[in-house]
Design a protein around this motif. Structure first.
Motif, PDB file in Angstrom:
ATOM      1  N   ALA A 315       0.817  -1.213   0.000  1.00 47.41           N
ATOM      2  CA  ALA A 315       0.000   0.000   0.000  1.00 47.41           C
ATOM      3  C   ALA A 315       0.850   1.262   0.000  1.00 47.41           C
ATOM      4  O   ALA A 315       0.703   2.120  -0.867  1.00 47.41           O
ATOM      5  CB  ALA A 315      -0.927   0.009   1.220  1.00 47.41           C
ATOM      6  N   THR A 316       1.757   1.404   0.960  1.00 47.34           N
ATOM      7  CA  THR A 316       2.554   2.621   1.090  1.00 47.34           C
ATOM      8  C   THR A 316       4.030   2.265   1.108  1.00 47.34           C
ATOM      9  O   THR A 316       4.500   1.623   2.053  1.00 47.34           O
ATOM     10  CB  THR A 316       2.194   3.370   2.391  1.00 47.34           C
ATOM     11  N   LYS A 317       4.751   2.641   0.065  1.00 48.34           N
ATOM     12  CA  LYS A 317       6.184   2.389  -0.042  1.00 48.34           C
ATOM     13  C   LYS A 317       6.529   0.930   0.245  1.00 48.34           C
ATOM     14  O   LYS A 317       7.480   0.628   0.977  1.00 48.34           O
ATOM     15  CB  LYS A 317       6.959   3.309   0.904  1.00 48.34           C
ATOM     16  N   GLY A 318       5.740   0.034  -0.301  1.00 41.54           N
ATOM     17  CA  GLY A 318       6.016  -1.389  -0.161  1.00 41.54           C
ATOM     18  C   GLY A 318       5.449  -2.032   1.086  1.00 41.54           C
ATOM     19  O   GLY A 318       5.548  -3.246   1.244  1.00 41.54           O
ATOM     20  N   TYR A 319       4.861  -1.257   1.992  1.00 42.75           N
ATOM     21  CA  TYR A 319       4.281  -1.827   3.212  1.00 42.75           C
ATOM     22  C   TYR A 319       2.808  -2.134   2.993  1.00 42.75           C
ATOM     23  O   TYR A 319       2.038  -1.260   2.587  1.00 42.75           O
ATOM     24  CB  TYR A 319       4.416  -0.853   4.383  1.00 42.75           C
ATOM     25  N   PRO A 320       2.356  -3.362   3.266  1.00 48.06           N
ATOM     26  CA  PRO A 320       0.931  -3.694   3.143  1.00 48.06           C
ATOM     27  C   PRO A 320       0.146  -3.149   4.337  1.00 48.06           C
ATOM     28  O   PRO A 320       0.735  -2.791   5.368  1.00 48.06           O
ATOM     29  CB  PRO A 320       0.936  -5.232   3.141  1.00 48.06           C
ATOM     30  N   PRO A 321      -1.168  -3.072   4.234  1.00 45.15           N
ATOM     31  CA  PRO A 321      -1.970  -2.517   5.339  1.00 45.15           C
ATOM     32  C   PRO A 321      -1.788  -3.245   6.669  1.00 45.15           C
ATOM     33  O   PRO A 321      -1.855  -2.630   7.736  1.00 45.15           O
ATOM     34  CB  PRO A 321      -3.411  -2.662   4.824  1.00 45.15           C
ATOM     35  N   SER A 322      -1.548  -4.568   6.638  1.00 44.46           N
ATOM     36  CA  SER A 322      -1.422  -5.311   7.897  1.00 44.46           C
ATOM     37  C   SER A 322      -0.208  -4.871   8.709  1.00 44.46           C
ATOM     38  O   SER A 322      -0.204  -4.989   9.945  1.00 44.46           O
ATOM     39  CB  SER A 322      -1.333  -6.809   7.616  1.00 44.46           C
ATOM     40  N   ALA A 323       0.831  -4.342   8.041  1.00 40.02           N
ATOM     41  CA  ALA A 323       2.008  -3.878   8.777  1.00 40.02           C
ATOM     42  C   ALA A 323       1.648  -2.694   9.673  1.00 40.02           C
ATOM     43  O   ALA A 323       2.121  -2.583  10.809  1.00 40.02           O
ATOM     44  CB  ALA A 323       3.130  -3.487   7.807  1.00 40.02           C
ATOM     45  N   PHE A 324       0.786  -1.809   9.172  1.00 42.46           N
ATOM     46  CA  PHE A 324       0.364  -0.658   9.977  1.00 42.46           C
ATOM     47  C   PHE A 324      -0.666  -1.076  11.030  1.00 42.46           C
ATOM     48  O   PHE A 324      -0.730  -0.479  12.102  1.00 42.46           O
ATOM     49  CB  PHE A 324      -0.215   0.423   9.066  1.00 42.46           C
ATOM     50  N   ALA A 325      -1.466  -2.101  10.724  1.00 45.55           N
ATOM     51  CA  ALA A 325      -2.453  -2.567  11.702  1.00 45.55           C
ATOM     52  C   ALA A 325      -1.788  -3.268  12.879  1.00 45.55           C
ATOM     53  O   ALA A 325      -2.306  -3.240  14.004  1.00 45.55           O
ATOM     54  CB  ALA A 325      -3.439  -3.516  11.025  1.00 45.55           C
ATOM     55  N   ARG A 326      -0.650  -3.894  12.647  1.00 42.19           N
ATOM     56  CA  ARG A 326       0.049  -4.617  13.707  1.00 42.19           C
ATOM     57  C   ARG A 326       0.682  -3.689  14.742  1.00 42.19           C
ATOM     58  O   ARG A 326       0.829  -4.056  15.902  1.00 42.19           O
ATOM     59  CB  ARG A 326       1.154  -5.489  13.097  1.00 42.19           C
ATOM     60  N   LEU A 327       1.105  -2.503  14.321  1.00 39.31           N
ATOM     61  CA  LEU A 327       1.817  -1.602  15.227  1.00 39.31           C
ATOM     62  C   LEU A 327       0.996  -1.244  16.461  1.00 39.31           C
ATOM     63  O   LEU A 327       1.478  -1.414  17.591  1.00 39.31           O
ATOM     64  CB  LEU A 327       2.266  -0.343  14.474  1.00 39.31           C
ATOM     65  N   PRO A 328      -0.232  -0.728  16.338  1.00 37.50           N
ATOM     66  CA  PRO A 328      -0.991  -0.406  17.551  1.00 37.50           C
ATOM     67  C   PRO A 328      -1.341  -1.627  18.382  1.00 37.50           C
ATOM     68  O   PRO A 328      -1.460  -1.532  19.611  1.00 37.50           O
ATOM     69  CB  PRO A 328      -2.251   0.290  17.014  1.00 37.50           C
ATOM     70  N   GLN A 329      -1.493  -2.803  17.749  1.00 36.43           N
ATOM     71  CA  GLN A 329      -1.778  -4.018  18.506  1.00 36.43           C
ATOM     72  C   GLN A 329      -0.635  -4.354  19.453  1.00 36.43           C
ATOM     73  O   GLN A 329      -0.860  -4.880  20.547  1.00 36.43           O
ATOM     74  CB  GLN A 329      -2.027  -5.182  17.549  1.00 36.43           C
ATOM     75  N   LEU A 330       0.585  -4.054  19.039  1.00 37.33           N
ATOM     76  CA  LEU A 330       1.743  -4.301  19.898  1.00 37.33           C
ATOM     77  C   LEU A 330       1.920  -3.191  20.926  1.00 37.33           C
ATOM     78  O   LEU A 330       2.085  -3.445  22.125  1.00 37.33           O
ATOM     79  CB  LEU A 330       3.005  -4.429  19.040  1.00 37.33           C
ATOM     80  N   VAL A 331       1.860  -1.939  20.467  1.00 38.06           N
ATOM     81  CA  VAL A 331       2.170  -0.798  21.340  1.00 38.06           C
ATOM     82  C   VAL A 331       1.130  -0.620  22.438  1.00 38.06           C
ATOM     83  O   VAL A 331       1.468  -0.299  23.587  1.00 38.06           O
ATOM     84  CB  VAL A 331       2.297   0.480  20.484  1.00 38.06           C
ATOM     85  N   GLU A 332      -0.152  -0.863  22.125  1.00 40.80           N
ATOM     86  CA  GLU A 332      -1.214  -0.642  23.111  1.00 40.80           C
ATOM     87  C   GLU A 332      -1.163  -1.612  24.278  1.00 40.80           C
ATOM     88  O   GLU A 332      -1.845  -1.415  25.283  1.00 40.80           O
ATOM     89  CB  GLU A 332      -2.580  -0.726  22.423  1.00 40.80           C
ATOM     90  N   ARG A 333      -0.372  -2.660  24.172  1.00 40.50           N
ATOM     91  CA  ARG A 333      -0.254  -3.600  25.288  1.00 40.50           C
ATOM     92  C   ARG A 333       0.583  -3.036  26.425  1.00 40.50           C
ATOM     93  O   ARG A 333       0.481  -3.499  27.565  1.00 40.50           O
ATOM     94  CB  ARG A 333       0.348  -4.917  24.796  1.00 40.50           C
ATOM     95  N   SER A 334       1.437  -2.064  26.145  1.00 41.69           N
ATOM     96  CA  SER A 334       2.242  -1.436  27.192  1.00 41.69           C
ATOM     97  C   SER A 334       1.463  -0.280  27.801  1.00 41.69           C
ATOM     98  O   SER A 334       0.337   0.015  27.411  1.00 41.69           O
ATOM     99  CB  SER A 334       3.580  -0.971  26.628  1.00 41.69           C
ATOM    100  N   GLY A 335       2.059   0.379  28.788  1.00 37.32           N
ATOM    101  CA  GLY A 335       1.382   1.474  29.476  1.00 37.32           C
ATOM    102  C   GLY A 335       1.010   1.099  30.890  1.00 37.32           C
ATOM    103  O   GLY A 335       1.446   0.065  31.424  1.00 37.32           O
ATOM    104  N   ASN A 336       0.203   1.918  31.531  1.00 33.84           N
ATOM    105  CA  ASN A 336      -0.231   1.670  32.899  1.00 33.84           C
ATOM    106  C   ASN A 336      -1.281   0.577  32.951  1.00 33.84           C
ATOM    107  O   ASN A 336      -2.088   0.418  32.033  1.00 33.84           O
ATOM    108  CB  ASN A 336      -0.806   2.946  33.523  1.00 33.84           C
ATOM    109  N   GLY A 337      -1.291  -0.155  34.068  1.00 36.03           N
ATOM    110  CA  GLY A 337      -2.352  -1.102  34.339  1.00 36.03           C
ATOM    111  C   GLY A 337      -3.464  -0.408  35.108  1.00 36.03           C
ATOM    112  O   GLY A 337      -3.556   0.822  35.128  1.00 36.03           O
ATOM    113  N   PRO A 338      -4.336  -1.178  35.763  1.00 34.05           N
ATOM    114  CA  PRO A 338      -5.408  -0.577  36.564  1.00 34.05           C
ATOM    115  C   PRO A 338      -4.853   0.276  37.703  1.00 34.05           C
ATOM    116  O   PRO A 338      -3.694   0.140  38.098  1.00 34.05           O
ATOM    117  CB  PRO A 338      -6.170  -1.795  37.105  1.00 34.05           C
ATOM    118  N   GLU A 339      -5.671   1.165  38.219  1.00 33.00           N
ATOM    119  CA  GLU A 339      -5.280   2.088  39.293  1.00 33.00           C
ATOM    120  C   GLU A 339      -4.665   1.328  40.463  1.00 33.00           C
ATOM    121  O   GLU A 339      -5.206   0.315  40.919  1.00 33.00           O
ATOM    122  CB  GLU A 339      -6.510   2.864  39.780  1.00 33.00           C
ATOM    123  N   GLY A 340      -3.508   1.799  40.921  1.00 37.15           N
ATOM    124  CA  GLY A 340      -2.833   1.172  42.052  1.00 37.15           C
ATOM    125  C   GLY A 340      -1.975  -0.019  41.689  1.00 37.15           C
ATOM    126  O   GLY A 340      -1.354  -0.619  42.564  1.00 37.15           O
ATOM    127  N   GLY A 341      -1.908  -0.380  40.406  1.00 41.28           N
ATOM    128  CA  GLY A 341      -1.112  -1.525  39.972  1.00 41.28           C
ATOM    129  C   GLY A 341       0.223  -1.110  39.394  1.00 41.28           C
ATOM    130  O   GLY A 341       0.737  -0.018  39.648  1.00 41.28           O
TER     131      GLY A 341
END
Length: 482
Positions: A315-341
């Motif tokens: 789609a974009t410079k040789g990258y298929p759409p799934s390459a861009f869809a995978r990025l947020p699936q990986l990144v969104e797993r990090s960050g804060n957990g529930p309050e107090g955790g």
């Protein structure tokens, strides 16, 4: 009496494990045959397995044992009608048309007295989902994308196999980012303050100091656990990172997952997800985790290799759409957990090809991360390390984690630094007339101090309070206070 209680407890555990195994459905043989191999992708017919299932490919039953070859692990990555597409997780030498492809596990785990946990922790569960070791036994170890030790220190202990299919956290249950995190890097602490649970990208071309900056943060960041994912990078960097960059006193709280550039693309993807799963495990225990992943670009390239191999159009410079869809699936797993955790503060390196900040992966990563730190080749060539381009960098949560006075000081520093950079050519040529602009005059006067604040030796740590105090002393009386 104590002996009877111990025997009773062992019987209870054995019976519980037996009931659990009996309740598991007995998998039927839904195997198929290998019909085609083109480039990276394998094609099988007759295989009844969902996408994401782990399979084993064995030579044809009629093949002689001497030339049969080794079984190959693979994962189902797509299908078209009766054809299933698989991506191998290892060398494919020795495979031939007609090889048998079966989903794992082909048989129910065997229950033995005293090995109940082992039976319940099979590497593949009844759905065919991969399970990898998680636990405190990983601390101080170097493992590959399959959880196998690479450091020669023997097998892992105090770990338990857990499924790699993560459950996303409800966005409304996540704790907000409200606490600053001391990274030990003066320029970041003072001007790009990081919040605990934030996700940032390190954007740079090759050879401008990404790995060194990651090492500085690994040594000096205030975190309970450090998880390092070396994904798709040079193999020699694994040992160098451990011995030269990661301090000896920090190794006992660190886990390194290595999936170097010569690993199959499926293994590189799995290495990134495994490193994230390890960080999630410690976060769920209430610990504060620092996740360093080098690099997010190589992760996207691995997905591009898989997607193009199974026929997904670019789609974009040789990258298929799934390459861009995978990025947020990986990144969104990090960050804060529930309050107090616990929390996961993550730094992902992003390789900007040719120092192009509009590279498609760099642009996509900038949109989903909570900030970006850009490393400049011009600053690196001028001997300023870490080569952080303050004008092009931003922390999107800084205003939520620092005082109003600190925020005003950082803005004032940026203004003066930018003013100097814009007039730099005139100043060097002697064409600038002092008195033409008060801010430019002040920027010229403070430039040596500003450059000193941005520079830092890789073996020197700069605590958060000391970094802010140095910034305040530099800008005292310049209108930087709130």
């Amino acid at each position: 009496m104590a002996e009877l209680d111990a025997v009773h407890e062992r019987w209870q555990r054995f019976l519980h494990a037996a009931r659990t195994l009996v309740q598991r459905p007995l998998p039927l043989d839904r195997g198929g045959r290998l019909t085609r191999m083109a480039g990276l992708v394998l094609e099988a017919r007759g295989l009844q397995a969902p996408v994401g299932s782990q399979c084993v490919i064995t030579p044809h039953a009629d093949a002689l044992a001497s030339d049969a070859g080794e079984p190959v692990l693979a994962e189902v990555v797509g299908f078209a009608g009766e054809r299933a597409f698989l991506m191998p997780a290892g060398p494919t030498g020795g495979l031939a048309p007609g090889a048998i492809v079966r989903p794992l596990p082909p048989f129910r785990p065997t229950l033995r007295w005293g090995a109940e946990d082992e039976a319940l922790s099979a590497p593949i569960d009844e759905r065919g989902v991969l399970r990898l070791p998680l636990g405190d036994g990983l601390l101080g170890r170097v493992v590959d994308a399959h959880g196998q030790p690479l450091d020669g220190l023997g097998p892992l202990h105090a770990v338990r196999a857990e499924p790699m299919q993560a459950q996303p956290i409800n966005a409304m249950r996540r704790a907000p980012i409200r606490q600053p995190l001391d990274t030990g890097v003066r320029a970041i602490n003072a001007l790009l303050t990081v919040g605990r649970g934030q996700r940032l990208g390190l954007f740079a071309g090759s050879g401008v100091g990404k790995s060194v900056l990651l090492g500085m943060m690994a040594r000096f960041t205030a975190a309970d656990v450090i998880v390092v994912g070396l994904i798709g990078e040079r193999g020699r960097e694994v040992k160098e990172f451990i011995e030269d960059i990661l301090a000896a006193r920090d190794r006992d709280r660190a886990v390194v997952v290595a999936a170097p550039a010569d690993a199959p693309p499926l293994v590189r993807l799995q290495g990134a997800h495994y490193a994230t799963a390890i960080a999630e495990h410690f976060r769920d225990q209430g610990r504060h985790v620092l996740l360093l992943m080098d690099s997010l670009t190589r992760y996207a390239m691995a997905q591009r290799e898989i997607a193009l191999a199974i026929g997904e159009p670019p789609a974009t410079k040789g990258y298929p759409p799934s390459a861009f869809a995978r990025l947020p699936q990986l990144v969104e797993r990090s960050g804060n957990g529930p309050e107090g955790g616990g929390s996961i503060t993550a730094f992902y390196t992003v390789l900007s090809e040719g120092d192009d900040q509009q590279d498609p992966i760099a642009d996509a990563a900038r949109a989903i991360l909570d900030g970006h730190i850009v490393l400049s080749r011009a600053l690196a060539d001028g001997g300023l390390y870490p080569a952080i381009d303050i004008e092009a960098s931003a922390s999107r949560v800084m205003h939520n984690v620092v005082s109003a006075e600190h925020w005003a000081l950082a803005r004032r520093f940026r203004q003066l630094w930018s003013r100097y950079q814009k007039s730099r050519d005139l100043i060097q040529l002697g064409a600038y007339v002092p008195g033409s602009d008060p801010d430019t005059d002040l920027a010229i006067q403070l430039h040596p101090g500003m450059a000193a604040l941005l520079q830092q030796d890789m073996r020197e740590g700069a605590p958060f309070d000391a970094s802010v105090r140095q910034l305040a002393e530099l800008l005292a009386g310049t209108g930087g206070r709130a």
